[in-house]
Design a protein around this motif. Structure first.
Motif, PDB file in Angstrom:
ATOM      1  N   ASN A   1     115.658 163.684  50.376  1.00  0.00           N
ATOM      2  CA  ASN A   1     117.078 162.715  50.501  1.00  0.00           C
ATOM      3  C   ASN A   1     117.730 161.589  49.206  1.00  0.00           C
ATOM      4  O   ASN A   1     116.151 161.270  48.532  1.00  0.00           O
ATOM      5  N   LYS A   2     118.460 161.491  48.627  1.00  0.00           N
ATOM      6  CA  LYS A   2     118.571 160.418  47.619  1.00  0.00           C
ATOM      7  C   LYS A   2     118.370 160.820  45.764  1.00  0.00           C
ATOM      8  O   LYS A   2     117.979 160.425  45.430  1.00  0.00           O
TER       9      LYS A   2
ATOM     10  N   VAL B   1     110.884 158.860  57.712  1.00  0.00           N
ATOM     11  CA  VAL B   1     110.049 157.431  57.639  1.00  0.00           C
ATOM     12  C   VAL B   1     111.119 156.744  57.647  1.00  0.00           C
ATOM     13  O   VAL B   1     112.414 157.136  57.162  1.00  0.00           O
ATOM     14  N   PRO B   2     111.677 155.026  58.523  1.00  0.00           N
ATOM     15  CA  PRO B   2     111.958 154.057  58.117  1.00  0.00           C
ATOM     16  C   PRO B   2     112.963 154.413  57.082  1.00  0.00           C
ATOM     17  O   PRO B   2     111.984 153.660  55.957  1.00  0.00           O
ATOM     18  N   GLY B   3     114.072 154.039  56.474  1.00  0.00           N
ATOM     19  CA  GLY B   3     114.411 154.564  55.301  1.00  0.00           C
ATOM     20  C   GLY B   3     114.663 155.488  54.394  1.00  0.00           C
ATOM     21  O   GLY B   3     115.374 155.304  53.250  1.00  0.00           O
ATOM     22  N   ALA B   4     114.162 156.392  54.768  1.00  0.00           N
ATOM     23  CA  ALA B   4     114.522 157.495  54.350  1.00  0.00           C
ATOM     24  C   ALA B   4     115.778 158.602  54.161  1.00  0.00           C
ATOM     25  O   ALA B   4     115.862 159.071  53.051  1.00  0.00           O
ATOM     26  N   GLY B   5     116.681 157.827  55.075  1.00  0.00           N
ATOM     27  CA  GLY B   5     118.326 158.481  55.333  1.00  0.00           C
ATOM     28  C   GLY B   5     118.184 158.608  56.267  1.00  0.00           C
ATOM     29  O   GLY B   5     119.402 159.629  56.117  1.00  0.00           O
ATOM     30  N   LYS B   6     117.971 159.052  56.996  1.00  0.00           N
ATOM     31  CA  LYS B   6     118.543 159.601  58.245  1.00  0.00           C
ATOM     32  C   LYS B   6     119.955 159.117  59.119  1.00  0.00           C
ATOM     33  O   LYS B   6     120.799 159.982  58.872  1.00  0.00           O
ATOM     34  N   SER B   7     119.709 158.293  58.746  1.00  0.00           N
ATOM     35  CA  SER B   7     121.055 157.790  59.472  1.00  0.00           C
ATOM     36  C   SER B   7     122.893 158.077  58.438  1.00  0.00           C
ATOM     37  O   SER B   7     122.779 158.365  58.658  1.00  0.00           O
ATOM     38  N   THR B   8     121.631 157.999  57.317  1.00  0.00           N
ATOM     39  CA  THR B   8     123.418 158.283  56.199  1.00  0.00           C
ATOM     40  C   THR B   8     123.526 159.227  55.996  1.00  0.00           C
ATOM     41  O   THR B   8     123.998 160.392  56.515  1.00  0.00           O
TER      42      THR B   8
ATOM     43  N   ARG C   1     125.285 151.944  62.220  1.00  0.00           N
ATOM     44  CA  ARG C   1     125.143 153.257  61.824  1.00  0.00           C
ATOM     45  C   ARG C   1     126.022 154.027  61.749  1.00  0.00           C
ATOM     46  O   ARG C   1     126.413 154.543  63.349  1.00  0.00           O
TER      47      ARG C   1
ATOM     48  N   SER D   1     121.905 164.696  48.839  1.00  0.00           N
ATOM     49  CA  SER D   1     121.709 163.246  48.487  1.00  0.00           C
ATOM     50  C   SER D   1     122.824 162.816  49.903  1.00  0.00           C
ATOM     51  O   SER D   1     124.116 163.986  49.920  1.00  0.00           O
ATOM     52  N   SER D   2     122.416 161.801  50.616  1.00  0.00           N
ATOM     53  CA  SER D   2     123.560 162.157  51.646  1.00  0.00           C
ATOM     54  C   SER D   2     124.660 161.246  51.550  1.00  0.00           C
ATOM     55  O   SER D   2     125.442 160.843  51.954  1.00  0.00           O
ATOM     56  N   ARG D   3     124.656 160.343  49.962  1.00  0.00           N
ATOM     57  CA  ARG D   3     125.272 159.374  50.113  1.00  0.00           C
ATOM     58  C   ARG D   3     126.305 160.460  48.617  1.00  0.00           C
ATOM     59  O   ARG D   3     127.914 160.326  49.340  1.00  0.00           O
TER      60      ARG D   3
ATOM     61  N   ASP E   1     120.174 161.571  43.563  1.00  0.00           N
ATOM     62  CA  ASP E   1     121.459 161.331  42.929  1.00  0.00           C
ATOM     63  C   ASP E   1     121.017 159.845  42.675  1.00  0.00           C
ATOM     64  O   ASP E   1     119.473 159.396  41.761  1.00  0.00           O
TER      65      ASP E   1
HETATM   66  P1  GDP Z   1     116.640 155.435  58.295  1.00  0.00           P
HETATM   67  O1  GDP Z   1     116.102 154.224  58.475  1.00  0.00           O
HETATM   68  O2  GDP Z   1     116.352 156.676  58.012  1.00  0.00           O
HETATM   69  O3  GDP Z   1     117.930 155.574  58.604  1.00  0.00           O
HETATM   70  O4  GDP Z   1     117.612 155.153  56.436  1.00  0.00           O
HETATM   71  P2  GDP Z   1     119.076 154.811  55.949  1.00  0.00           P
HETATM   72  O5  GDP Z   1     120.200 155.796  56.496  1.00  0.00           O
HETATM   73  O6  GDP Z   1     119.741 153.523  57.151  1.00  0.00           O
HETATM   74  O7  GDP Z   1     119.105 154.237  54.902  1.00  0.00           O
HETATM   75  C1  GDP Z   1     118.491 153.259  53.926  1.00  0.00           C
HETATM   76  C2  GDP Z   1     119.069 153.217  53.246  1.00  0.00           C
HETATM   77  O8  GDP Z   1     119.102 153.904  51.670  1.00  0.00           O
HETATM   78  C3  GDP Z   1     120.523 152.746  52.549  1.00  0.00           C
HETATM   79  O9  GDP Z   1     120.224 151.514  52.172  1.00  0.00           O
HETATM   80  C4  GDP Z   1     121.247 154.036  52.447  1.00  0.00           C
HETATM   81  O10 GDP Z   1     122.471 153.332  51.950  1.00  0.00           O
HETATM   82  C5  GDP Z   1     120.449 154.733  51.502  1.00  0.00           C
HETATM   83  N1  GDP Z   1     120.318 155.632  51.368  1.00  0.00           N
HETATM   84  C6  GDP Z   1     120.558 156.974  52.082  1.00  0.00           C
HETATM   85  N2  GDP Z   1     120.929 157.811  52.011  1.00  0.00           N
HETATM   86  C7  GDP Z   1     120.994 157.682  50.311  1.00  0.00           C
HETATM   87  C8  GDP Z   1     121.284 159.030  49.285  1.00  0.00           C
HETATM   88  O11 GDP Z   1     120.966 159.891  49.925  1.00  0.00           O
HETATM   89  N3  GDP Z   1     120.965 157.997  48.334  1.00  0.00           N
HETATM   90  C9  GDP Z   1     120.745 156.632  47.753  1.00  0.00           C
HETATM   91  N4  GDP Z   1     120.495 156.234  46.303  1.00  0.00           N
HETATM   92  N5  GDP Z   1     120.425 156.121  48.704  1.00  0.00           N
HETATM   93  C10 GDP Z   1     120.469 156.441  49.867  1.00  0.00           C
END
Ligand code: GDP
Length: 496
Positions: free
Chosen positions: A198-199, A60-67, A105, A237-239, A201
């Motif tokens: 994801n996330k 879903v949007p915000g799941a962290g795909k691009s990260t 991104r 954790s993508s971070r 952390d």
């Molecule tokens: P997308 O919409 O799926 O592409 O999501 P984004 O990559 O833009 O990430 C959405 C938000 O989640 C951003 O604020 C990221 O910094 C945060 N985020 C992504 N990956 C992680 C992670 O592994 N850990 C944490 N804490 N935040 C993350």
């Protein structure tokens, strides 16, 4: 053109990045004149394609795909892989201004020469976007990328499209969704070959571990997508990068397992089969929309269907009939079994009644009068200055009525209406396979052809000739050459 495309293909295969970008732009183009060039390019590149590990990524949007793609992509580069990133996003606007177009991104990955990131192609139908992404994928493979990540941004059907063009489908989830699958449809979970939470952390670490447990339990209830492969569920954790290396190891294990079992080859074969049909459907639809016979009747048919005066099924059949070279207005009946079975007509023979034309002094009044007929669909008025008339078509199941009123002082209808001020039947139109042959045959039997005997272009864009009313009991007869009769006369016509 051919030489340019050949050069482009060679440059792509040599790894020239600018050529790669140009090639992807070409296959993504929606311009009709680019399709032929794109097809030629794909033909040239296809032998060099197919070598990459194709990975679909959804969440879903915000799941962290691009990260995730940034962290994962950099990990792959460190392992010596070359990574291309594509996306399927049917919702993005035509301007291309989708979130994926945002240069921030995957900023670091985007700077690396061993990576190629393509912002999402601009919107369109899912079929259209999926087709362009599939072709872009082949182009990237031919350019030497050994790993292609295809991200889906849509939340819905685009997941199926991405799973249908990749070897492995990764579902990226986030903790905190409880034991529910976060609004992700069960059907999408069933597509997953690997699930990552994801996330995992900081504050979310514990919640991520609980989510992993919950999803593992939920997944045991589902049948795995590939035989011999239990879908792993893990945290990452993508971070911080935790779990990213393990995720790649799991993917490599998957690749080995499914290659050894032949499952991967089978999946690609099935995908190729589906691609064939998707491509056929898209190409057909495109040519259908462009076809003059379809365009001519599209607006009328659409409004008749919207108004409920024409069942969509019949409307569709008529559009297809228009595409296959049948002529006539929307009232034209779709070809029946009897039509197709009918024997070819001699060139000079009379075919079906195409229409009856009624001259009217008041077109709007006539339009309203005929609109009262149950089942009739009445068109908007159309001016035909070259014929000096304005026409309205009244579509009936087997033929149509044309209501015609004079346009301009020199309209041929004026003298008719002077004699019959209230209006009346002006002419009837018969379809013939060959208007010249028909007129010649009739003239041979004493009928008079009006004018200089040269066919003119009629209201339907087809050749027409008129026969003198005195020779047909006071009725003006129009002979109209139609593709329907021509094709009965010469069955190869429609394929030309
Ligand atoms: P997308 O919409 O799926 O592409 O999501 P984004 O990559 O833009 O990430 C959405 C938000 O989640 C951003 O604020 C990221 O910094 C945060 N985020 C992504 N990956 C992680 C992670 O592994 N850990 C944490 N804490 N935040 C993350």
């Amino acid at each position: 053109m051919t030489a340019t495309i050949d050069k482009l293909a060679a440059a792509v295969r040599s790894g020239d990045r600018r050529a790669l970008a140009r090639a992807v732009t070409l296959v993504e183009s929606t311009r009709a004149d680019h399709r032929g060039e794109a097809a030629r390019l794909i033909e040239l590149l296809a032998p060099a394609a197919g070598g990459a590990f194709r990975i679909g990524i959804s969440g879903v949007p915000g799941a962290g795909k691009s990260t995730f793609i940034e962290a994962f992509g950099l990990h792959l580069l460190a392992k010596g892989r070359r990574v291309a990133v594509l996306s399927v996003d049917p919702s993005s606007p035509a301007s291309g201004g989708s979130i994926l177009g945002d240069k921030t991104r995957m900023a670091e990955l985007a700077r690396r020469p061993e990576a190629f990131i393509r912002p999402t192609p601009s919107g369109g139908t899912l079929g259209g976007v999926a087709r362009r992404t599939r072709e872009a994928l082949l182009v990237c493979e031919a350019a030497g990328f050994d790993t292609v990540l295809v991200e889906t941004v849509g939340v819905g059907q685009s997941e199926t499209a991405v799973a249908g063009m990749t070897d492995l489908f990764l579902l990226l989830l986030v903790p905190g969704g409880g034991d529910e699958l976060q609004g992700i449809k069960r059907g999408i979970v069933e597509l997953a070959d690997l699930v990552l939470v994801n996330k995992a952390d900081g504050d979310l670490a514990a919640a991520a571990e609980r989510a992993v447990e919950a999803y593992r339990n939920a997944l045991t209830l589902l049948r795995p997508r590939a035989a011999g492969w239990d879908v792993p569920v893990a945290a990452c954790s993508s971070r911080t990068g935790a779990g990213i290396a393990a995720a790649w190891d799991a993917m490599l294990r998957y690749h080995e397992t499914l290659t050894a079992s032949g499952e991967l080859a089978a999946r690609r074969a099935a995908q190729a089969g589906e691609w064939l049909w998707a491509e056929t459907a898209e190409t057909l639809l495109e040519s259908l929309r462009e076809h003059p016979g379809v365009r001519e009747r599209l607006a009328q048919l659409e409004s008749a269907v919207r108004e409920g005066t024409l069942p969509p099924t019949i409307g569709a059949r008529r559009l297809i009939a228009g595409f296959l070279g049948e002529t006539g207005g929307p009232g034209d009946a779709s070809p029946t079994a009897a039509d197709t079975a009918a024997p070819p007509l001699p060139a000079a023979a009379a075919g079906r009644l195409n229409h009856v034309a009624i001259a009217v002094p008041d077109l709007e009044g006539a339009r309203r009068a005929f609109a009262r007929l149950p089942g009739a669909s009445v068109s908007e008025p159309r001016s035909l200055p070259e014929h000096g008339v304005i026409v309205v078509f009244v579509a009936l199941p087997n033929t149509k009525i044309e209501l015609v009123t004079p346009l301009g002082e020199r309209s041929p209808l004026r003298s008719f209406l002077e004699k019959s001020p209230g209006g009346g039947i002006h002419h009837l139109s018969l379809e013939v396979p060959d208007v010249r042959a028909a007129a010649a045959a009739l003239a041979g039997q004493g009928a008079r052809v009006l004018g200089d005997g040269e066919p003119k272009t009629g209201a339907h864009g087809t050749p027409v000739l008129f026969l003198h009313p005195k020779d047909f009991c006071g009725t003006l007869v129009e002979l109209e050459e139609t593709a329907r009769e021509r094709s009965r006369n010469d069955r190869s016509y429609a394929s030309r």
